[in-house]
Design a protein around this motif. Structure first.
Motif, short mmCIF file in Angstrom:
data_model
loop_
_atom_site.label_atom_id
_atom_site.label_comp_id
_atom_site.label_asym_id
_atom_site.label_seq_id
_atom_site.Cartn_x
_atom_site.Cartn_y
_atom_site.Cartn_z
N ARG A 8 0.83 -1.20 0.00
CA ARG A 8 0.00 0.00 0.00
C ARG A 8 0.87 1.25 0.00
O ARG A 8 0.62 2.21 -0.74
CB ARG A 8 -0.93 -0.03 1.22
CG ARG A 8 -1.69 1.23 1.49
CD ARG A 8 -2.73 1.56 0.39
NE ARG A 8 -3.45 2.74 0.77
CZ ARG A 8 -4.60 2.75 1.44
NH1 ARG A 8 -5.19 1.62 1.77
NH2 ARG A 8 -5.16 3.88 1.78
N GLN A 62 0.31 -2.62 10.45
CA GLN A 62 -1.07 -2.90 10.10
C GLN A 62 -1.70 -1.85 9.18
O GLN A 62 -2.87 -1.95 8.84
CB GLN A 62 -1.94 -3.03 11.36
CG GLN A 62 -1.52 -4.13 12.30
CD GLN A 62 -0.34 -3.71 13.19
OE1 GLN A 62 0.00 -2.54 13.31
NE2 GLN A 62 0.31 -4.70 13.79
N TYR A 63 -0.92 -0.83 8.79
CA TYR A 63 -1.44 0.17 7.87
C TYR A 63 -1.79 -0.50 6.55
O TYR A 63 -1.04 -1.34 6.09
CB TYR A 63 -0.40 1.27 7.63
CG TYR A 63 -0.84 2.34 6.67
CD1 TYR A 63 -1.64 3.38 7.10
CD2 TYR A 63 -0.47 2.30 5.33
CE1 TYR A 63 -2.07 4.36 6.21
CE2 TYR A 63 -0.90 3.28 4.44
CZ TYR A 63 -1.70 4.30 4.88
OH TYR A 63 -2.13 5.26 4.02
N ILE A 65 -5.03 -0.78 7.56
CA ILE A 65 -6.10 -1.18 8.48
C ILE A 65 -6.05 -0.27 9.71
O ILE A 65 -7.07 0.22 10.17
CB ILE A 65 -5.98 -2.67 8.88
CG1 ILE A 65 -5.98 -3.56 7.62
CG2 ILE A 65 -7.08 -3.06 9.83
CD1 ILE A 65 -7.16 -3.39 6.70
N SER A 102 -10.57 4.98 8.10
CA SER A 102 -11.01 3.93 7.18
C SER A 102 -9.83 3.56 6.29
O SER A 102 -9.08 4.46 5.86
CB SER A 102 -12.17 4.42 6.32
OG SER A 102 -12.41 3.52 5.27
N PRO A 103 -9.65 2.28 5.99
CA PRO A 103 -8.55 1.89 5.10
C PRO A 103 -8.63 2.49 3.70
O PRO A 103 -7.64 2.47 2.98
CB PRO A 103 -8.68 0.36 5.03
CG PRO A 103 -9.42 -0.02 6.26
CD PRO A 103 -10.34 1.13 6.55
#
Length: 153
Positions: A8, A62-63, A65, A102-103
């Protein structure tokens, strides 16, 4: 790092460096997938016209998320804007960095939101509890329990 964060962040970094950076935003540092620094300028007529601020983004494994930790840099070169949702230590009280994350959001959308927050400000002032908060704040604003009750400033 979990597999999703580097993928991401690679995508977002490519977008930011290939001319898709929002107007008034410039990537200053992105040596790794843990910390990025971006400059932020509010465009148009506002209380902050002509001022440039720096934002530090810190990414957890966890990015996307988990939200990034985003703070205004406060040092010899940069100051935090005087704003009712920005503490003098650079911590930002913004719901999208907390429970409304929010992702689908990303670095660019956070920058645009903060530009909008600053552009709509009517009065330069610190949060009412600034002094107490800065004295007792955790190092990471993600560990703070902000009360989001005013989005009209």
């Amino acid at each position: 790092m979990a597999a999703i964060a580097p993928r991401r962040l690679t995508k977002e970094l490519k977008e930011l460096t290939m001319g898709e950076c929002p107007a008034g935003v410039q990537l200053l540092q992105s040596a790794d997938f843990e910390t990025w620094v971006l400059s932020l300028e509010v465009l148009g007529e506002s209380l902050y016209k002509g001022e440039v601020f720096a934002l530090r983004f810190r990414f957890e494994p966890q990015y996307p998320i988990a939200s990034p930790e985003v703070t205004f840099i406060v040092d010899d070169k940069f100051k935090a804007p005087i704003h009712p949702h920005v503490y003098s230590n650079g911590h930002i009280c913004a719901s999208i960095l907390g429970h409304e994350w929010s992702p689908v959001l990303g670095v660019a959308s956070v920058c645009i939101t903060l530009q909008s927050m600053l552009a709509s400000c009517k009065k330069r002032e610190r949060p009412p509890d600034n002094d107490r908060y800065v004295r007792t704040a955790p190092a990471s604003p993600k560990k703070s329990r902000f009360h989001y009750d005013d989005d009209t400033v």
